[in-house]
Design an enzyme around this catalytic site. Structure first.
Site, PDB file in Angstrom:
ATOM      1  N   LYS A   4       0.803  -1.226   0.000  1.00 53.68           N
ATOM      2  CA  LYS A   4       0.000   0.000   0.000  1.00 53.68           C
ATOM      3  C   LYS A   4       0.833   1.273   0.000  1.00 53.68           C
ATOM      4  CE  LYS A   4      -3.615  -0.071  -0.460  1.00 53.68           C
ATOM      5  NZ  LYS A   4      -4.857  -0.391  -1.209  1.00 53.68           N
TER       6      LYS A   4
HETATM    7  N1  PMP Z   1      -3.097  -7.505   1.378  1.00 52.07           N
HETATM    8  C1  PMP Z   1      -3.056  -6.655   2.420  1.00 52.07           C
HETATM    9  C2  PMP Z   1      -2.399  -7.122   3.681  1.00 52.07           C
HETATM   10  C3  PMP Z   1      -3.624  -5.370   2.329  1.00 52.07           C
HETATM   11  O1  PMP Z   1      -3.581  -4.541   3.386  1.00 52.07           O
HETATM   12  C4  PMP Z   1      -4.244  -4.987   1.117  1.00 52.07           C
HETATM   13  C5  PMP Z   1      -4.846  -3.621   1.003  1.00 52.07           C
HETATM   14  N2  PMP Z   1      -6.036  -3.430   1.690  1.00 52.07           N
HETATM   15  C6  PMP Z   1      -4.287  -5.903   0.065  1.00 52.07           C
HETATM   16  C7  PMP Z   1      -3.689  -7.144   0.223  1.00 52.07           C
HETATM   17  C8  PMP Z   1      -5.011  -5.610  -1.228  1.00 52.07           C
HETATM   18  O2  PMP Z   1      -4.500  -4.548  -1.961  1.00 52.07           O
HETATM   19  P1  PMP Z   1      -5.436  -3.618  -2.831  1.00 52.07           P
HETATM   20  O3  PMP Z   1      -6.117  -2.642  -1.915  1.00 52.07           O
HETATM   21  O4  PMP Z   1      -4.504  -2.961  -3.787  1.00 52.07           O
HETATM   22  O5  PMP Z   1      -6.459  -4.471  -3.528  1.00 52.07           O
END
Ligand code: PMP
Length: 341
Positions: free
Chosen positions: A45
């Site tokens: 992120k």
């Molecule tokens: N894995 C974790 C641990 C996350 O914190 C996030 C983000 N919320 C994601 C995966 C997914 O990423 P995205 O928001 O880009 O879909």
């Protein structure tokens, strides 16, 4: 100087692509994990947070001394807090109280103002995302990051993560596999890779308790079950996910994800969070379906240290009906104390 970056912000991205050696050997494929846990804020992120802050700066909405407000499962808030410290902004984070204590404590340590709120569905006006939007409106000098529907998030992956993967694989990637929270990572990379080669198979991995697997398979969002993973799964198609190419969706249960992160720890030396278990388990399924000789890329989103009191605690797991995997070939239970000479 080689490898030198100008501050925190320039250290984001250009992460290694780690070959998961045991799983690659077991499937005859090359299974590669984009090491996003190696970003300076510790997760995938950081890229979205930077893209959102840069866009707010460029539009003139965010000026020195201003505040970035966000509703987050934790990692976006952590990335924002680091970036805002480095750039001279404040951060105000709204987080559901169900998220790990490690992430909440870290946000406070980084200097973010943190509001924990009850976890309620998106349709509820007090859902953490909507709550954060209202706070941003009320606070002078504040901008709302709005990571779910602000496509600066997806664009950050389209312009950095996607091209990095293409370059690191020499254009030989056959499949891209990722779970989605906001959808920014999945969609940004999927769009970029499809533009380079339409044959790249784009696979959305989904935990139980999320509606996206059903959305892909049936066209309607229906939700069943639940998951201890954090930051992934959704009950709606966000602006970041809308229009992204999806060739296949794979649903992974928590025990499978858990077994996968323990295998990564013991066999690959990688200490990973729960969403990585969903991603890598789905990548292995895709490798088996495609057959030997293919190159499958997924994301190693964050590290296990953010979930140590949960995913790596036998009692916490057993209260949720999950079994803590045991290392193969090692004695069960507590090790006996060494005898003093
Ligand atoms: N894995 C974790 C641990 C996350 O914190 C996030 C983000 N919320 C994601 C995966 C997914 O990423 P995205 O928001 O880009 O879909």
């Amino acid at each position: 100087m080689l490898g030198m970056t100008d501050g925190f912000v320039e250290a984001i991205g250009n992460t290694p692509l780690i070959c998961l050696r045991r799983l690659s050997a077991a499937t005859g494929c090359q299974i590669l994990g984009k090491a996003e846990f190696m970003n300076p804020g510790g997760s995938v992120k950081d890229r979205a947070a930077l893209g959102i802050v840069q866009q707010a700066e460029a539009s003139g909405a965010l000026v020195p001394g201003g505040t970035v407000v966000e509703g987050t499962a934790g990692n976006t808030g952590i990335g924002l807090a680091h970036i805002c410290n480095a750039k001279g902004y404040r951060t105000l984070i709204v987080i559901p109280e169900t998220q790990s204590q490690e992430k909440i404590t870290l946000l406070r340590t980084l200097g973010a103002a943190v509001r924990t709120v009850p976890a309620v569905p998106y349709r509820d006006p007090n859902n953490y995302v909507k709550f954060s939007g209202r706070l941003a409106q009320e606070l002078p000098g504040a901008v709302w990051a709005n990571q779910f529907d602000n496509t600066a998030n997806r664009d950050a992956h389209y312009t950095t993560t996607g091209p990095e993967i293409w370059e690191q694989t020499g254009g030989r990637v056959d499949a891209w596999v990722a779970a989605t929270g906001t959808g920014g990572t999945y969609a940004g990379v999927a769009r970029y890779l499809k533009e380079q080669n339409p044959a790249v198979r784009c696979v959305l991995a989904d935990p139980h308790g999320s509606g996206l697997h059903a959305w892909f398979s049936t066209g309607a969002i229906t939700i069943s079950g639940s998951s201890v993973t954090e930051g992934i799964g959704n009950s709606r198609v966000t602006a970041n996910l809308a229009g992204a190419p999806v060739d296949q969706a794979i649903r992974v249960d928590d025990q499978t994800a858990l077994n996968t992160i323990y295998d990564l720890l013991w066999q690959e030396g990688l200490f990973m969070g729960g969403s990585v278990g969903i991603n890598v388990a789905a990548a292995v399924q895709v490798a088996r379906e495609m057959g030997a000789g293919h190159c499958i890329v997924t994301v190693l989103c964050d590290a296990g240290s953010r979930y140590q009191s949960r995913l790596f605690d036998a009692q916490w797991l057993s209260r949720r009906g999950l079994r803590q995997p045991r290392p193969q070939g090692q004695p069960q239970g507590r090790p006996r104390a060494a005898r003093m000479a």
